[in-house]
Design an enzyme around this catalytic site. Structure first.
Site: not given
Length: 439
Positions: A412, A416
């Site tokens: 992450h 995204d």
């Protein structure tokens, strides 16, 4: 006594310590020069270490599974006991012991035995002094036996204990029916009457009290360390999507039915590889390495596909380099070749490193959903779940279709949630319309 001290050599790759995976000799054994004496693990390979001299083993550094620093004494030999044939080695040993230098192995002393996928953990080592000291923590005493459902001391009255001593019965073997497993005279009577076979307390099944301590070492230790580091350092998120592979399965079965004799049988994996290669150029940050120390993301044009493979030694990830240059049949051949090499422990170092993205699959055991752990320093991993027929709604009607879920995990910090979902949706479109994969 002519003593030859063989130090743990520098096995390459810049390592400062190695794990002793297995010993094939013990103190007192007579060994010949070039005899296989131990397996030592580097960052990516198990290396066979052979005896540099003939002699009698007089000291061994540490137990299997422990770490030893490069340059520390690995093993010591008495060379005079085997005659004058080792005199040249003995004199070399004397000079070596005087200056306490590191013994460098001959090329024949070290033979790669198999490659590994992960980095070894860094551990402190303890200075050694004769006879030999180990770098691992001191061993602990074995735990008290577990008996009668309670660990530790057996619960029984003094009279029961005296009877057990008189009858030469080990109370740890007797199941007790009293509170907290307390053993009564009747329990002892029942045990003796059964001929020493464990009797079950009334109304209860026989209890299992055994336990086994297994030292985690070798590849399993390296896997455990890497998984811990990866899960701790990378903020994972997972995304799952179902894919209708009915058309893809029809194509696969058609191609298999009409393949040439030299062509391998196709599984779903080569199709997924081909689709992923086609989708990745739009998502370069998912085909990449991230170095969190330098904050540099390296995006690759080439697709070096890691194929997670279960072996007898543990999970390994052989790599198919430049998957973008392979057709469907070549992809299938390469999957078979590198996976078999990993299982047979014959994979080369280059075939076990350098992947840019990894696919993992458990086939029929793949379950409905999984949350795969990223193969650091990569930024994405694609998990394939099992294929099964399920009722689905298509054009307003309930029909039976062949469905399969894709479970992907992403870093992450780099990918995204929207981007990860976009990649899997692009992959889904290609797999549901397999003709588009080859256009």
């Amino acid at each position: 006594m002519g003593s030859f001290s063989f130090k743990l050599p520098d096995l390459g790759e810049g390592i400062v310590e190695s794990e002793i995976v297995e010993w094939y000799v013990k103190t007192g054994d007579v060994v010949e020069e070039d005899q296989h004496i131990a397996d030592v693990m580097t960052d990516k390979a198990v290396v066979e270490v052979t005896a540099p001299v003939s002699g009698i083993v007089t000291a061994i550094a540490c137990e299997a599974g422990e770490m030893l620093a490069v340059g520390k004494e690995l093993i010591r030999f008495d060379t005079e006991a085997c005659g004058s044939g080792t005199s040249s080695h003995a004199s070399a040993s004397d000079a070596q012991d005087q200056n306490n230098s590191v013994s460098q192995p001959k090329p024949a002393d070290i033979t790669p035995k198999g490659e590994r996928t992960s980095n070894s953990p860094n551990k402190e080592t303890v200075d050694q002094s004769p006879p030999v000291a180990c770098s691992a923590s001191p061993s602990r005493e074995a735990p008290l036996p577990v008996s009668n459902g309670v660990s530790g001391t057996v619960l029984a009255s003094p009279s029961v204990r005296q009877r057990a001593r008189d009858e030469q019965v080990n109370l740890a073997d007797v199941p007790g029916s009293g509170p907290a497993g307390r053993i009564s005279h009747k329990d002892l009577d029942d045990f003796i009457a059964s001929g020493g076979v464990l009797a079950s307390p009334a109304g209860l099944r026989s209890r299992r009290n055994g336990q086994t301590d297994v030292k985690i070492k070798g590849l399993r230790r390296v896997i455990a360390q890497k998984m811990l580091q990866t899960k701790r350092n990378i903020p994972h998120y997972s995304y799952v999507e179902e894919v209708d592979v009915t058309a893809l399965e029809e194509l696969r079965q058609h191609l298999n039915a009409n393949r040439e004799s030299h062509q391998p049988k196709l599984t779903l994996l080569p199709f997924i590889m081909q689709a992923l290669v086609k989708a990745l150029p739009k998502f370069p940050h998912c085909n990449a390495h991230y170095d969190d120390e330098t904050s540099i993301l390296t995006q690759f044009e080439a697709v070096h596909m890691g194929i997670a493979t279960m072996t007898n030694a543990g999970l390994m990830v052989p790599v198919i380099k430049h998957s973008e240059s392979l057709d469907l049949w070549q992809s299938a051949s390469e999957v078979s070749r590198v996976s078999e090499a990993a299982r047979n422990n014959t994979a080369k170092a280059d075939e076990l490193s350098g992947s840019s993205i990894t696919i993992t699959s458990l086939g029929a055991l793949g379950g409905i959903v999984s949350t795969p752990i990223i193969n650091a320093p990569e930024t994405a991993i694609i998990g394939i779940n099992k294929l099964q027929e399920r009722p689905v709604v298509k054009d307003g009607a309930i029909v039976i279709r062949k469905m399969m879920n894709l479970s992907a995990s992403f870093d992450h910090r780099i990918v995204d949630g929207y981007d990860g979902a976009q990649l899997i949706q692009a992959l889904k479109r290609l797999l549901e319309n397999p003709g588009a994969i080859f256009v």
